[in-house]
Design a protein around this motif. Structure first.
Motif, short mmCIF file in Angstrom:
data_model
loop_
_atom_site.label_atom_id
_atom_site.label_comp_id
_atom_site.label_asym_id
_atom_site.label_seq_id
_atom_site.Cartn_x
_atom_site.Cartn_y
_atom_site.Cartn_z
N ASN A 1 50.15 5.30 24.28
CA ASN A 1 49.00 4.40 23.91
C ASN A 1 48.30 5.19 22.77
O ASN A 1 47.75 6.09 22.73
CB ASN A 1 48.00 4.36 25.24
CG ASN A 1 46.85 3.26 24.98
OD1 ASN A 1 47.01 2.66 24.23
ND2 ASN A 1 45.65 3.71 25.84
N LYS A 2 48.40 4.68 21.55
CA LYS A 2 47.96 5.15 20.27
C LYS A 2 46.83 4.39 19.86
O LYS A 2 46.68 3.21 19.93
CB LYS A 2 48.96 5.21 19.31
CG LYS A 2 50.37 5.98 19.58
CD LYS A 2 51.23 5.87 18.39
CE LYS A 2 51.45 4.42 18.13
NZ LYS A 2 52.74 4.20 17.26
N ARG A 3 46.03 5.16 19.05
CA ARG A 3 44.87 4.56 18.47
C ARG A 3 45.55 3.65 17.16
O ARG A 3 46.55 4.12 16.33
CB ARG A 3 44.09 5.50 17.87
CG ARG A 3 42.95 5.74 18.75
CD ARG A 3 41.85 6.74 18.29
NE ARG A 3 40.92 7.34 19.30
CZ ARG A 3 39.82 6.47 19.66
NH1 ARG A 3 39.66 5.27 19.02
NH2 ARG A 3 38.95 7.19 20.61
N ILE A 4 44.79 2.55 17.07
CA ILE A 4 45.51 1.58 15.56
C ILE A 4 44.45 2.10 14.56
O ILE A 4 43.24 2.04 14.51
CB ILE A 4 45.38 0.15 15.97
CG1 ILE A 4 45.74 -0.28 17.37
CG2 ILE A 4 45.87 -0.48 14.78
CD1 ILE A 4 45.73 -1.66 17.64
N LYS A 5 45.13 2.87 13.58
CA LYS A 5 44.33 3.32 12.36
C LYS A 5 43.98 2.37 11.45
O LYS A 5 44.44 1.23 11.46
CB LYS A 5 45.53 4.31 11.76
CG LYS A 5 45.72 5.52 12.62
CD LYS A 5 44.64 6.78 12.69
CE LYS A 5 44.91 7.64 13.71
NZ LYS A 5 43.73 8.42 14.04
N SER A 6 42.92 2.56 10.74
CA SER A 6 42.28 1.68 9.89
C SER A 6 41.92 0.44 10.47
O SER A 6 41.94 -0.52 9.62
CB SER A 6 43.05 1.83 8.54
OG SER A 6 44.37 0.94 8.88
N LEU A 7 41.66 0.26 11.61
CA LEU A 7 41.39 -0.99 11.95
C LEU A 7 39.99 -0.93 12.85
O LEU A 7 39.74 0.10 13.41
CB LEU A 7 42.41 -1.59 13.10
CG LEU A 7 42.00 -2.94 13.95
CD1 LEU A 7 42.67 -4.14 12.91
CD2 LEU A 7 42.33 -3.07 15.09
N SER A 8 39.00 -1.89 12.50
CA SER A 8 37.70 -1.84 13.53
C SER A 8 37.38 -3.48 13.98
O SER A 8 37.84 -4.20 12.98
CB SER A 8 36.57 -1.16 12.93
OG SER A 8 36.05 -2.08 11.86
N ILE A 9 36.88 -3.48 15.13
CA ILE A 9 36.97 -4.68 15.72
C ILE A 9 35.52 -4.89 16.25
O ILE A 9 34.96 -3.82 16.62
CB ILE A 9 37.91 -4.82 16.73
CG1 ILE A 9 37.99 -6.37 17.16
CG2 ILE A 9 37.86 -4.00 17.86
CD1 ILE A 9 39.35 -6.75 18.23
N HIS A 10 34.74 -6.07 15.76
CA HIS A 10 33.49 -6.28 16.12
C HIS A 10 33.38 -7.23 17.20
O HIS A 10 34.05 -8.11 17.24
CB HIS A 10 32.85 -6.84 14.98
CG HIS A 10 32.93 -6.01 13.58
ND1 HIS A 10 31.92 -5.59 12.71
CD2 HIS A 10 33.98 -5.23 13.03
CE1 HIS A 10 32.19 -4.88 12.09
NE2 HIS A 10 33.36 -4.80 11.87
#
Ligand code: SLL
Length: 164
Positions: A1-10
């Motif tokens: 379970n990794k973080r998805i880099k350079s993504l932000s969700i609103h």
């Protein structure tokens, strides 16, 4: 379970208060409410147009004025329902709203502040009287539109956010 880099969700949401003066016809005072209470009011956190937000928000803690019995209140998610609390009182004060996210998010709780507004302001006495007698019976809404931003979400949380 990794973080998805350079993504932000609103995810948009609304928080705030709705207050209503007691009035024998439109908002009668229930039995047992103290004489000095002038209003019923509600504080809430909810989705825009009442859309569900419980897939990302699991709990809200509302910290009310210390004069109110049990002034720290916890509201746990009920799917599809706003996080809401109803009270009665006489005065305005600041409410501390703490948001607790679903565990998959790995996000720390976040704090918001909201001023409970009972009285319309910026109006003449005449206008206030008119509002009281108008179709909405002097309802004072103080609502804020906000956006929750999740930066670099975990993959599993991203799945939850986007499949809802
Ligand atoms: C004020 N600083 O003086 C504010 C305090 C407190 C309001 C307002 C009590 C309700 C209850 C209530 O309305 N407190 O006793 O349940 O205006």
């Amino acid at each position: 379970n990794k973080r998805i880099k350079s993504l932000s969700i609103h995810r948009p949401f609304i928080y705030g208060t709705t207050a209503r003066p007691f009035d024998p016809l439109r908002n009668p005072k229930p039995p047992g409410i103290p004489d000095d209470h002038t209003h019923s009011w509600e504080v809430f956190v909810k989705g825009v147009d009442d859309t569900d937000i419980t897939y990302w928000l699991r709990r809200v803690q509302f910290k009310l004025h210390e004069s109110i019995p049990n002034h720290v209140r916890i509201v746990d998610a009920v799917p599809g329902k706003p996080f809401s609390l109803k009270e009665t009182g006489w005065g305005e004060f600041e409410i501390t709203i703490r948001l607790y996210y679903v565990s998959e998010s790995n996000e720390k709780p976040q704090t918001l502040y909201h001023h409970l507004r009972l009285h319309p302001y910026g109006r003449t006495e005449e206008e206030k009287e008119e509002m009281k007698n108008g179709p909405d019976g002097g309802v004072v809404k103080s609502w804020n539109y906000d956006e929750q931003i999740f930066n670099e979400p975990y993959e599993s949380f991203y799945e939850i956010l986007t499949s809802g």
